[in-house]
Design a protein around this motif. Structure first.
Motif, mmCIF file in Angstrom:
data_model
loop_
_atom_site.group_PDB
_atom_site.id
_atom_site.type_symbol
_atom_site.label_atom_id
_atom_site.label_comp_id
_atom_site.label_asym_id
_atom_site.label_seq_id
_atom_site.Cartn_x
_atom_site.Cartn_y
_atom_site.Cartn_z
ATOM 1 N N ARG A 43 1.041 7.032 -6.600
ATOM 2 C CA ARG A 43 -0.190 7.304 -6.889
ATOM 3 C C ARG A 43 -0.096 8.847 -6.825
ATOM 4 O O ARG A 43 -1.024 9.789 -7.391
ATOM 5 C CB ARG A 43 -1.176 6.794 -6.181
ATOM 6 C CG ARG A 43 -1.683 5.412 -6.536
ATOM 7 C CD ARG A 43 -2.947 5.442 -7.476
ATOM 8 N NE ARG A 43 -4.026 5.672 -6.827
ATOM 9 C CZ ARG A 43 -4.689 5.092 -6.033
ATOM 10 N NH1 ARG A 43 -4.374 3.658 -5.932
ATOM 11 N NH2 ARG A 43 -5.810 5.350 -5.423
ATOM 12 N N LEU B 250 0.747 4.313 -2.822
ATOM 13 C CA LEU B 250 0.612 5.629 -2.355
ATOM 14 C C LEU B 250 1.759 6.522 -2.712
ATOM 15 O O LEU B 250 1.315 7.631 -3.067
ATOM 16 C CB LEU B 250 0.427 5.552 -0.431
ATOM 17 C CG LEU B 250 0.245 7.010 -0.063
ATOM 18 C CD1 LEU B 250 -1.245 7.035 0.180
ATOM 19 C CD2 LEU B 250 0.853 7.132 1.305
ATOM 20 N N ASN C 68 0.855 -1.212 -0.089
ATOM 21 C CA ASN C 68 0.060 0.010 -0.120
ATOM 22 C C ASN C 68 0.665 1.339 0.117
ATOM 23 O O ASN C 68 0.558 2.329 -0.620
ATOM 24 C CB ASN C 68 -0.980 -0.166 1.276
ATOM 25 C CG ASN C 68 -2.018 1.031 1.171
ATOM 26 O OD1 ASN C 68 -1.580 2.221 1.635
ATOM 27 N ND2 ASN C 68 -3.298 0.848 0.431
ATOM 28 N N GLU C 69 2.002 1.206 0.715
ATOM 29 C CA GLU C 69 2.944 2.343 0.741
ATOM 30 C C GLU C 69 3.366 2.747 -0.704
ATOM 31 O O GLU C 69 3.691 3.937 -0.983
ATOM 32 C CB GLU C 69 4.135 1.935 1.874
ATOM 33 C CG GLU C 69 5.035 3.121 2.120
ATOM 34 C CD GLU C 69 4.309 4.322 2.824
ATOM 35 O OE1 GLU C 69 3.270 4.074 3.795
ATOM 36 O OE2 GLU C 69 4.400 5.487 2.635
#
Lengths: 310, 306
Positions: free
Chosen positions: B49, B46, B42-43
């Motif tokens: 993105r 993030l 997820n990092e």
């Protein structure tokens, strides 16, 4: 559920934010944590959640000491602390995905579904794809709540959950809190709104200037505030005389009204009192007891108005 | 068995199963490997993105194009520009050399600036927006979060270096001839071999930014302002490079994290000369260890009051 002993936090500047707090939140309760802004509520919550370390004293949450047991306790706790905080460039849905991914015990296979359920539950299903920066404060607050509801929780810690919401939003959030509580989740709800606590909570604690003033069931606390006799009349002076003659104390004459403490005589004296007023020619427009509220209790306990910052 | 007893038994069974359901629902859940790694994935999401990351990578990709065009225009014009980095002269003969030229130009300034922005903002930015407290009560775990941030920083280094290298290769191929490569030592190797070396060089460049990632992460744990952390990290890079230019500071220069950065050109000799590169990698490892520990010590003991 939550228990603190002598919990104290002194900030580096020397300011004593929380002073010897002994808090006890029973399992299954909806616990209102009440106090004016700046009274130490948020600092207490931050200590309970392991975000800041206490200067002295201990805190246990779900029976384990904090902040040492953060990893085992917090997956079972949902929290909304000091307003929502979101990634503005991510959609509401992706914000939840991120917060869920942060929990190592959350199952990635059920993530999508749990996120959708949480979004539906707070009424954000339709806005889930929108970037969070385009959300109103109320929507952000809902999204924060959704992240607290990503998993079934044993404890929900909500710091001022209705801040920034319109009356309709407030009602919805309170309904949600009751719903969650009915499922068996203990709810710890901080607020500076007395009527909010009275409406949803079973228990309450009152903080003032970093100290715990009182805690107990809401009924007990409200009972501390005595009911007052209120007479509405244009003949204020005459009415006050009659009431004084009938041993009503603490008389406060106001604009077209007089109120006082019934004290000794009790409720049985009311009809007699009313008759006496009428007999004395007082034009009685209204006559009755006003029930004690938590606010009266608070003023009685702290001797200060509620909006005073500590 | 009487009816009352039966219904009682049924009720108690229902009670038990409900109690079990509650335990299953809310009890302690085990941590899983997939769950643990989810934050790392997820990092990365993030980081990449973010519009900011895309813009930074875009700038890095434009840089080799600019260099390529300038070199092309210069060689087309009659007067010879004297001096310049040794790679630039070679670029006109072989487009592949634009990769090395671009990396040599980007490494002292542009690459560390972008890395400083990403690493410096990593923790401080989350503290500033308040998302840090929600990650920590999730609970992300402070060590795990820091490790995820560090990993994402390293991957950004790779992406940034790749952006420069790939853009340079494309530009070089478009503007100049490609073919056998004459190394700095005078030997000639085939194009395929040269491409491998380019990949190796890009890898070394990316890894030599690791120390900076650790420094940025440490600075980031010190403050609650993303901008301050970014500025401090980038400022530090510039300061260190200025210090590295003073011969009077010979005693400390070998310990500055920028000192061996340009040693990657030693890999363009035959045989490859690894001395400087290994020193560089060792130095980066030392910086990662020192500043990584400092960041960890700071972050795991800090009060999160933002």
């Amino acid at each position: 559920m939550i228990r603190t002993r002598g919990l104290t936090k002194r900030f580096r500047g020397g300011q004593l934010a929380v002073d010897g707090l002994d808090l006890s939140v029973p399992r299954g309760s909806v616990f209102g944590f009440l106090g004016p802004n700046g009274s130490g509520k948020t600092t207490t919550i931050r200590m309970l959640m392991g975000l800041i370390a206490p200067t002295s004293g201990t805190a246990t949450v779900l029976g384990e000491s904090m902040p040492q047991s953060v990893a085992t306790v917090l997956p079972r706790v949902g929290a909304l602390i000091e307003g929502p905080a979101l990634y503005g460039f991510l959609s509401g849905r992706d914000n939840l995905v991120r917060f869920d991914a942060a929990d190592p015990t959350a199952d990635p296979r059920t993530r999508r579904q749990r996120v959708e359920t949480a979004l539906e539950r707070v009424g954000l299903g339709a806005a889930a794809g929108k970037k969070a920066r385009a959300y109103s404060l109320g929507m952000k607050q809902r999204l924060g709540l959704a992240s607290a509801l990503l998993q079934p929780r044993e404890l929900l810690v909500l710091d001022e959950p209705t801040n920034g919401l319109d009356p309709q939003g407030m009602r919805e959030i309170r309904a949600l809190v009751r719903e969650v509580a009915a499922e068996g989740t203990t709810v710890f709800l901080s607020s500076h709104l007395l009527d909010e606590i009275e409406q949803v909570c079973t228990h309450a604690a009152v903080m003032s200037r970093g100290r715990l003033v009182v805690q107990g069931t809401v009924a007990e606390l409200a009972a501390r505030a005595q009911g007052r006799l209120v007479v509405r009349t244009p003949d204020v002076a005459r009415a006050a005389e009659v009431l004084a003659a009938h041993r009503v104390t603490g008389l406060v004459p106001g604009e077209e009204r007089v109120d006082g403490e019934l004290g000794g005589p009790g409720d049985e004296a009311l009809p007699e009192l009313c008759a006496a007023l009428v007999a004395a020619g007082v034009r009685v427009h209204g006559f009755g007891l006003e029930r004690g509220t938590l606010e009266d209790a608070f003023v009685a306990l702290t001797g200060e108005g509620f909006d005073v910052a500590g | 068995m009487s009816r009352a007893e039966t219904s009682h038994a049924a009720a108690s069974r229902a009670e038990t199963s409900r109690a079990e359901a509650t335990v299953l629902r809310t009890g302690r859940r085990p941590q899983t490997a997939a769950g643990f790694l989810a934050l790392f994935r997820n990092e990365l999401h993030l980081t990449f993105r973010r519009l900011r990351t895309k813009v930074l990578l875009g700038i890095l990709a434009v840089l080799p194009v600019l260099i390529g065009v300038v070199v092309k225009l210069n060689t087309d014009s009659p007067h010879e520009g004297g001096g310049g980095p040794s790679f630039i002269a070679q670029t006109t003969q072989n487009g592949l050399f634009l990769v090395f030229t671009a990396l040599a130009v980007a490494l002292p300034v542009f690459l560390p600036m972008t890395v400083g922005v990403v690493a410096g903002d990593s923790v401080a930015g989350e503290a500033a927006t308040g998302t840090l407290r929600y990650l920590l009560v999730a609970p992300a775990g402070r060590t795990r979060l820091l490790a995820a941030k560090f990993t994402a920083g390293l991957v950004f280094c790779l992406a940034a270096t790749a952006a420069v290298a790939v853009a340079a290769l494309a530009t070089g191929a478009a503007l100049f001839p490609l073919g056998e490569v004459t190394l700095l030592s005078g030997d000639t190797i085939g194009l395929a071999d040269a491409l491998l070396r380019a990949v190796l060089v890009a890898g070394v460049v990316a890894v030599s930014l690791a120390g900076l990632v650790a420094i940025g992460l440490f600075v980031s744990t010190l403050t609650g302002s993303g901008i301050a952390a970014m500025a401090a990290t980038v400022g530090l890079v510039i300061t260190v490079q200025i210090l590295d230019a003073f011969p009077q500071l010979d005693a400390i220069r070998p310990f500055l994290f920028t000192h061996y950065w340009l040693s990657f050109s030693d890999l363009l000799r035959e045989p490859m000369y690894w001395d400087g590169v290994l020193k560089d990698l060792g130095l980066q490892a030392a910086y990662v260890a020192v500043f990584g520990s400092a960041a960890w010590a700071r972050f795991t003991s800090r009060d999160i009051s933002a």
